[in-house]
Design a protein around this motif. Sequence first.
Motif, PDB file in Angstrom:
ATOM      1  N   THR A 140       0.819  -1.211   0.000  1.00 18.75           N
ATOM      2  CA  THR A 140       0.000   0.000   0.000  1.00 18.75           C
ATOM      3  C   THR A 140       0.850   1.256   0.000  1.00 18.75           C
ATOM      4  O   THR A 140       1.884   1.318   0.659  1.00 18.75           O
ATOM      5  N   ARG A 141       0.362   2.249  -0.743  1.00 15.89           N
ATOM      6  CA  ARG A 141       0.876   3.616  -0.634  1.00 15.89           C
ATOM      7  C   ARG A 141      -0.276   4.434  -0.073  1.00 15.89           C
ATOM      8  O   ARG A 141      -1.387   4.396  -0.588  1.00 15.89           O
ATOM      9  N   ALA A 142      -0.009   5.171   1.009  1.00 17.90           N
ATOM     10  CA  ALA A 142      -1.036   5.977   1.670  1.00 17.90           C
ATOM     11  C   ALA A 142      -0.737   7.454   1.481  1.00 17.90           C
ATOM     12  O   ALA A 142       0.404   7.891   1.664  1.00 17.90           O
ATOM     13  N   PHE A 143      -1.782   8.211   1.109  1.00 15.18           N
ATOM     14  CA  PHE A 143      -1.674   9.648   0.896  1.00 15.18           C
ATOM     15  C   PHE A 143      -2.703  10.367   1.757  1.00 15.18           C
ATOM     16  O   PHE A 143      -3.838   9.905   1.883  1.00 15.18           O
ATOM     17  N   VAL A 144      -2.322  11.498   2.332  1.00 18.73           N
ATOM     18  CA  VAL A 144      -3.260  12.391   3.006  1.00 18.73           C
ATOM     19  C   VAL A 144      -3.122  13.742   2.321  1.00 18.73           C
ATOM     20  O   VAL A 144      -2.022  14.297   2.234  1.00 18.73           O
ATOM     21  N   ALA A 147       3.655   0.630   2.759  1.00 20.94           N
ATOM     22  CA  ALA A 147       3.578  -0.464   3.721  1.00 20.94           C
ATOM     23  C   ALA A 147       3.279  -1.779   3.010  1.00 20.94           C
ATOM     24  O   ALA A 147       2.577  -1.796   1.995  1.00 20.94           O
ATOM     25  N   PRO A 148       3.786  -2.883   3.541  1.00 20.68           N
ATOM     26  CA  PRO A 148       3.437  -4.191   2.998  1.00 20.68           C
ATOM     27  C   PRO A 148       2.025  -4.568   3.435  1.00 20.68           C
ATOM     28  O   PRO A 148       1.407  -3.870   4.248  1.00 20.68           O
ATOM     29  N   ALA A 149       1.526  -5.680   2.921  1.00 19.86           N
ATOM     30  CA  ALA A 149       0.222  -6.181   3.357  1.00 19.86           C
ATOM     31  C   ALA A 149       0.249  -6.387   4.868  1.00 19.86           C
ATOM     32  O   ALA A 149       1.283  -6.705   5.448  1.00 19.86           O
ATOM     33  N   GLU A 161      -8.456  14.370   2.707  1.00 26.72           N
ATOM     34  CA  GLU A 161      -8.716  13.221   1.850  1.00 26.72           C
ATOM     35  C   GLU A 161      -7.637  12.173   2.090  1.00 26.72           C
ATOM     36  O   GLU A 161      -6.442  12.464   2.024  1.00 26.72           O
ATOM     37  N   LEU A 162      -8.083  10.957   2.393  1.00 24.30           N
ATOM     38  CA  LEU A 162      -7.213   9.809   2.550  1.00 24.30           C
ATOM     39  C   LEU A 162      -7.319   8.974   1.289  1.00 24.30           C
ATOM     40  O   LEU A 162      -8.424   8.666   0.823  1.00 24.30           O
ATOM     41  N   THR A 163      -6.175   8.611   0.705  1.00 21.57           N
ATOM     42  CA  THR A 163      -6.150   7.722  -0.451  1.00 21.57           C
ATOM     43  C   THR A 163      -5.203   6.575  -0.144  1.00 21.57           C
ATOM     44  O   THR A 163      -4.064   6.793   0.287  1.00 21.57           O
ATOM     45  N   LEU A 164      -5.700   5.364  -0.340  1.00 25.86           N
ATOM     46  CA  LEU A 164      -4.892   4.161  -0.179  1.00 25.86           C
ATOM     47  C   LEU A 164      -4.813   3.474  -1.528  1.00 25.86           C
ATOM     48  O   LEU A 164      -5.842   3.052  -2.071  1.00 25.86           O
ATOM     49  N   GLU A 165      -3.622   3.381  -2.084  1.00 22.60           N
ATOM     50  CA  GLU A 165      -3.412   2.657  -3.327  1.00 22.60           C
ATOM     51  C   GLU A 165      -2.903   1.278  -2.942  1.00 22.60           C
ATOM     52  O   GLU A 165      -1.784   1.130  -2.436  1.00 22.60           O
TER      53      GLU A 165
END
Length: 105
Positions: A49-53, A61-63, A79-83
């Motif tokens: 995951t890549r997390a953006f605020v 982060a890994p799984a 806004e929270l974005t999780l790729e």
Amino acid sequence: MTHRIRLASAWSSTPTDAGVRHSRRFGRPTNLDPGDRVWLVCNAVPGATRAFVNGVLVARAPAGPVAIDVTELLEPRNELTLEVASREPLGEVAVEIRANLPADS
């Protein structure tokens, strides 16, 4: 002491070539005490995951479980974005307000 606010509904999920992009808006918690920290916590992300605020990359982060201190980035509306590199569903996502207790407490 921790206060937990679940971010259950209102997610926008968009398939990508690598997995899914999950986005959600949320408000900055009110009535924070001096020293309180605000964390974004996901019990289980199903893939890397890549997390953006607010468009700022805050973590890779890994799984597995993820916890990110986002206190300094918060605005009144965020806004929270999780790729996520998986098409499996996210685990529960929450905002946690964690009291910053002195070391001798």
